[in-house]
Design a protein around this motif. Structure first.
Motif, PDB file in Angstrom:
ATOM      1  N   TYR A   1      -0.192 -61.096 -12.697  1.00 45.41           N
ATOM      2  CA  TYR A   1      -0.989 -61.146 -13.917  1.00 45.41           C
ATOM      3  C   TYR A   1      -2.421 -61.605 -13.640  1.00 45.41           C
ATOM      4  O   TYR A   1      -3.384 -60.960 -14.030  1.00 45.41           O
ATOM      5  N   VAL A   2      -2.559 -62.734 -12.931  1.00 45.94           N
ATOM      6  CA  VAL A   2      -3.888 -63.252 -12.619  1.00 45.94           C
ATOM      7  C   VAL A   2      -4.549 -62.425 -11.524  1.00 45.94           C
ATOM      8  O   VAL A   2      -5.750 -62.170 -11.555  1.00 45.94           O
ATOM      9  N   HIS A   3      -3.753 -61.969 -10.540  1.00 44.85           N
ATOM     10  CA  HIS A   3      -4.301 -61.247  -9.388  1.00 44.85           C
ATOM     11  C   HIS A   3      -3.879 -59.785  -9.380  1.00 44.85           C
ATOM     12  O   HIS A   3      -3.673 -59.204  -8.309  1.00 44.85           O
ATOM     13  N   ALA A   4      -3.750 -59.195 -10.547  1.00 48.30           N
ATOM     14  CA  ALA A   4      -3.353 -57.782 -10.621  1.00 48.30           C
ATOM     15  C   ALA A   4      -4.363 -56.903  -9.888  1.00 48.30           C
ATOM     16  O   ALA A   4      -5.564 -57.026 -10.087  1.00 48.30           O
ATOM     17  N   SER A   5      -3.855 -56.044  -9.010  1.00 51.84           N
ATOM     18  CA  SER A   5      -4.733 -55.191  -8.216  1.00 51.84           C
ATOM     19  C   SER A   5      -3.917 -54.068  -7.600  1.00 51.84           C
ATOM     20  O   SER A   5      -2.765 -54.270  -7.207  1.00 51.84           O
ATOM     21  N   PRO A   6      -4.499 -52.867  -7.490  1.00 52.07           N
ATOM     22  CA  PRO A   6      -3.798 -51.775  -6.803  1.00 52.07           C
ATOM     23  C   PRO A   6      -3.506 -52.118  -5.350  1.00 52.07           C
ATOM     24  O   PRO A   6      -2.543 -51.637  -4.761  1.00 52.07           O
ATOM     25  N   ILE A   7      -4.371 -52.965  -4.743  1.00 51.38           N
ATOM     26  CA  ILE A   7      -4.167 -53.358  -3.355  1.00 51.38           C
ATOM     27  C   ILE A   7      -3.059 -54.389  -3.252  1.00 51.38           C
ATOM     28  O   ILE A   7      -2.271 -54.409  -2.307  1.00 51.38           O
ATOM     29  N   TRP A   8      -2.993 -55.268  -4.253  1.00 53.77           N
ATOM     30  CA  TRP A   8      -2.052 -56.380  -4.206  1.00 53.77           C
ATOM     31  C   TRP A   8      -0.760 -55.994  -4.917  1.00 53.77           C
ATOM     32  O   TRP A   8       0.184 -55.513  -4.357  1.00 53.77           O
ATOM     33  N   ARG A   9      -0.722 -56.164  -6.236  1.00 52.20           N
ATOM     34  CA  ARG A   9       0.430 -55.787  -7.040  1.00 52.20           C
ATOM     35  C   ARG A   9       0.059 -55.930  -8.505  1.00 52.20           C
ATOM     36  O   ARG A   9      -0.990 -56.459  -8.830  1.00 52.20           O
ATOM     37  N   SER A  10       0.926 -55.482  -9.401  1.00 50.87           N
ATOM     38  CA  SER A  10       0.633 -55.569 -10.819  1.00 50.87           C
ATOM     39  C   SER A  10       1.889 -55.974 -11.576  1.00 50.87           C
ATOM     40  O   SER A  10       2.986 -56.055 -11.009  1.00 50.87           O
ATOM     41  N   SER A  11       1.719 -56.221 -12.869  1.00 51.12           N
ATOM     42  CA  SER A  11       2.853 -56.629 -13.700  1.00 51.12           C
ATOM     43  C   SER A  11       3.844 -55.488 -13.907  1.00 51.12           C
ATOM     44  O   SER A  11       4.912 -55.691 -14.466  1.00 51.12           O
ATOM     45  N   LYS A  12       3.492 -54.269 -13.455  1.00 50.40           N
ATOM     46  CA  LYS A  12       4.399 -53.137 -13.589  1.00 50.40           C
ATOM     47  C   LYS A  12       5.387 -53.046 -12.436  1.00 50.40           C
ATOM     48  O   LYS A  12       6.262 -52.173 -12.432  1.00 50.40           O
ATOM     49  N   THR A  13       5.233 -53.905 -11.438  1.00 54.68           N
ATOM     50  CA  THR A  13       6.111 -53.854 -10.263  1.00 54.68           C
ATOM     51  C   THR A  13       6.903 -55.149 -10.114  1.00 54.68           C
ATOM     52  O   THR A  13       7.143 -55.609  -9.010  1.00 54.68           O
ATOM     53  N   LEU A  14       7.284 -55.753 -11.228  1.00 59.97           N
ATOM     54  CA  LEU A  14       8.005 -57.029 -11.178  1.00 59.97           C
ATOM     55  C   LEU A  14       9.399 -56.846 -10.585  1.00 59.97           C
ATOM     56  O   LEU A  14      10.074 -55.845 -10.821  1.00 59.97           O
ATOM     57  N   LYS A  15       9.818 -57.853  -9.829  1.00 56.55           N
ATOM     58  CA  LYS A  15      11.152 -57.862  -9.241  1.00 56.55           C
ATOM     59  C   LYS A  15      11.754 -59.251  -9.386  1.00 56.55           C
ATOM     60  O   LYS A  15      11.041 -60.256  -9.407  1.00 56.55           O
ATOM     61  N   ASP A  16      13.065 -59.306  -9.483  1.00 56.73           N
ATOM     62  CA  ASP A  16      13.750 -60.591  -9.514  1.00 56.73           C
ATOM     63  C   ASP A  16      13.688 -61.223  -8.132  1.00 56.73           C
ATOM     64  O   ASP A  16      13.914 -60.545  -7.123  1.00 56.73           O
ATOM     65  N   LYS A  17      13.393 -62.507  -8.091  1.00 54.71           N
ATOM     66  CA  LYS A  17      13.278 -63.231  -6.826  1.00 54.71           C
ATOM     67  C   LYS A  17      14.246 -64.420  -6.824  1.00 54.71           C
ATOM     68  O   LYS A  17      14.478 -65.049  -7.859  1.00 54.71           O
ATOM     69  N   ALA A  18      14.769 -64.719  -5.669  1.00 54.50           N
ATOM     70  CA  ALA A  18      15.561 -65.927  -5.449  1.00 54.50           C
ATOM     71  C   ALA A  18      15.129 -66.487  -4.110  1.00 54.50           C
ATOM     72  O   ALA A  18      15.285 -65.826  -3.078  1.00 54.50           O
ATOM     73  N   LYS A  19      14.558 -67.699  -4.116  1.00 59.37           N
ATOM     74  CA  LYS A  19      14.031 -68.298  -2.898  1.00 59.37           C
ATOM     75  C   LYS A  19      14.667 -69.665  -2.677  1.00 59.37           C
ATOM     76  O   LYS A  19      14.847 -70.442  -3.617  1.00 59.37           O
ATOM     77  N   ASP A  20      14.985 -69.935  -1.415  1.00 59.43           N
ATOM     78  CA  ASP A  20      15.580 -71.218  -1.044  1.00 59.43           C
ATOM     79  C   ASP A  20      14.498 -72.175  -0.572  1.00 59.43           C
ATOM     80  O   ASP A  20      13.630 -71.804   0.226  1.00 59.43           O
ATOM     81  N   TYR A  21      14.569 -73.416  -1.053  1.00 56.04           N
ATOM     82  CA  TYR A  21      13.594 -74.448  -0.698  1.00 56.04           C
ATOM     83  C   TYR A  21      14.294 -75.668  -0.126  1.00 56.04           C
ATOM     84  O   TYR A  21      15.426 -76.001  -0.508  1.00 56.04           O
ATOM     85  N   VAL A  22      13.591 -76.317   0.789  1.00 55.95           N
ATOM     86  CA  VAL A  22      14.078 -77.567   1.368  1.00 55.95           C
ATOM     87  C   VAL A  22      12.922 -78.565   1.371  1.00 55.95           C
ATOM     88  O   VAL A  22      11.748 -78.167   1.393  1.00 55.95           O
ATOM     89  N   PRO A  23      13.219 -79.869   1.350  1.00 59.24           N
ATOM     90  CA  PRO A  23      12.139 -80.859   1.439  1.00 59.24           C
ATOM     91  C   PRO A  23      11.500 -80.833   2.811  1.00 59.24           C
ATOM     92  O   PRO A  23      12.148 -80.540   3.814  1.00 59.24           O
ATOM     93  N   SER A  24      10.202 -81.118   2.868  1.00 58.44           N
ATOM     94  CA  SER A  24       9.483 -81.236   4.134  1.00 58.44           C
ATOM     95  C   SER A  24       8.446 -82.334   3.972  1.00 58.44           C
ATOM     96  O   SER A  24       8.329 -82.944   2.902  1.00 58.44           O
ATOM     97  N   GLU A  25       7.670 -82.605   5.007  1.00 59.94           N
ATOM     98  CA  GLU A  25       6.785 -83.756   5.001  1.00 59.94           C
ATOM     99  C   GLU A  25       5.807 -83.713   3.825  1.00 59.94           C
ATOM    100  O   GLU A  25       5.015 -82.778   3.704  1.00 59.94           O
ATOM    101  N   LEU A  26       5.896 -84.711   2.958  1.00 61.61           N
ATOM    102  CA  LEU A  26       5.046 -84.836   1.764  1.00 61.61           C
ATOM    103  C   LEU A  26       5.043 -83.568   0.926  1.00 61.61           C
ATOM    104  O   LEU A  26       4.053 -83.245   0.269  1.00 61.61           O
ATOM    105  N   GLY A  27       6.165 -82.846   0.936  1.00 63.29           N
ATOM    106  CA  GLY A  27       6.200 -81.621   0.158  1.00 63.29           C
ATOM    107  C   GLY A  27       7.524 -80.900   0.268  1.00 63.29           C
ATOM    108  O   GLY A  27       8.584 -81.518   0.342  1.00 63.29           O
TER     109      GLY A  27
END
Length: 301
Positions: free
Chosen positions: A126-152
């Motif tokens: 939405y903020v960075h919509a671009s033919p080079i990057w991507r647009s709101s017309k190409t949305l996909k479901d995402k599932a990402k795994d996160y773990v704690p790391s140093e100060l983040g």
């Protein structure tokens, strides 16, 4: 989106006792001091004839600096942590300390608001919509795994599914993204032959302005070949962030309130909790305990 609950009336909400990126090291030349403002403090950066860097504040006090990964860092101490106990974070960059590309912009907001924009995984189309990057017309479901790391926290390695730009360095790409206080997003992209490291660094000028820098390291000739035109993409990209932050600040003047939605806003919730825990741990003289637990987050982007 600054954490008001963790602030006192005299507190500007800026984290001190940490390292901030002051500038790319190559921009500081011998006999040509640079002026910078970090956390409300006016600094003068110097490089001596022997190549050593240093900094003083407006009161003439020395400010600790360090050059690492091609960047000049300044340690902004406070009463609890006046001097650094460790070096700035390292990015294990493939450029052997050489910054290949950097672009910066001034965000008209507090670093907490800037961090929210940096951490929001769903804003890209939405903020960075671009033919080079991507647009709101190409949305996909995402599932990402996160773990704690140093100060983040860190998104574990995965194969990208959205952007074709990743494939410029070849096939079989893997990506991992880490975030750590006070405002560093480190994206590592690699395959068997090449590695690209992109760092987005937030440096607060004061409570109302934040410098955002996009810094890249790589070891692939193809990126060096297209570097002259990269600014045509990176500059508009950052200006889109500037525009959205200006609009947000305008909304805040009318009493608009933000709303956090799981799972897409969980990264910013973690940011708030980590920042609060670090400040409390220092005040209480105890060890920092990362409040992030391993989790799988889902959103659509």
């Amino acid at each position: 989106m600054r954490d008001e609950a963790a602030m006192t009336p005299s507190d500007d909400g800026l984290l001190r006792g940490v390292w901030y990126v002051a500038c790319p090291a190559s921009t500081l030349r011998r006999h040509k001091p640079l002026n910078a403002r970090i956390c409300g403090a006016a600094l003068t950066l110097h490089r001596s004839p022997d190549g050593t860097s240093s900094a003083v504040d407006e009161a003439g006090h020395n400010v600790t600096t360090c050059e690492q990964d091609g960047l000049l860092w300044a340690f902004m101490g406070d009463e609890i942590t006046p001097e650094p106990t460790s070096l700035p974070p390292t990015f294990d960059d493939p450029g052997r300390g050489r910054v290949r590309f950097v672009e910066e912009a001034l965000l008209p907001c507090h670093i907490d608001d800037a961090a929210y924009g940096l951490l929001d995984p769903a804003h890209g189309p939405y903020v960075h919509a671009s033919p080079i990057w991507r647009s709101s017309k190409t949305l996909k479901d995402k599932a990402k795994d996160y773990v704690p790391s140093e100060l983040g926290f860190t998104m574990v390695p995965h194969a990208p599914v959205n952007s074709r730009l990743y494939n410029i360095i070849g096939g079989s790409i893997r990506v991992t993204i880490a975030f750590r206080l006070p405002g560093l997003r480190i994206e590592r992209i690699w395959n068997e032959k090449h590695t690209v490291v992109g760092v987005t660094a937030l440096t607060p000028i004061d409570a109302d302005q934040t410098v955002i820098r996009q810094i890249f390291y790589w070891d692939t000739p193809v990126l060096s070949a297209i570097r002259p035109i990269a600014r045509l993409v990176s500059r508009p990209f950052l200006q889109q962030d500037v525009r959205i932050m200006a609009l947000r600040q305008k909304g805040l003047t009318f009493g608009a309130k933000g709303m956090l939605i799981r799972d897409a806003d969980q990264l910013f919730v973690w940011y708030q909790r980590i920042k609060k825990e670090l400040r409390e741990a220092r005040a209480e003289g105890r060890s920092f305990v990362n409040p992030v637990k391993p989790a799988t987050l889902r959103w659509r982007t």
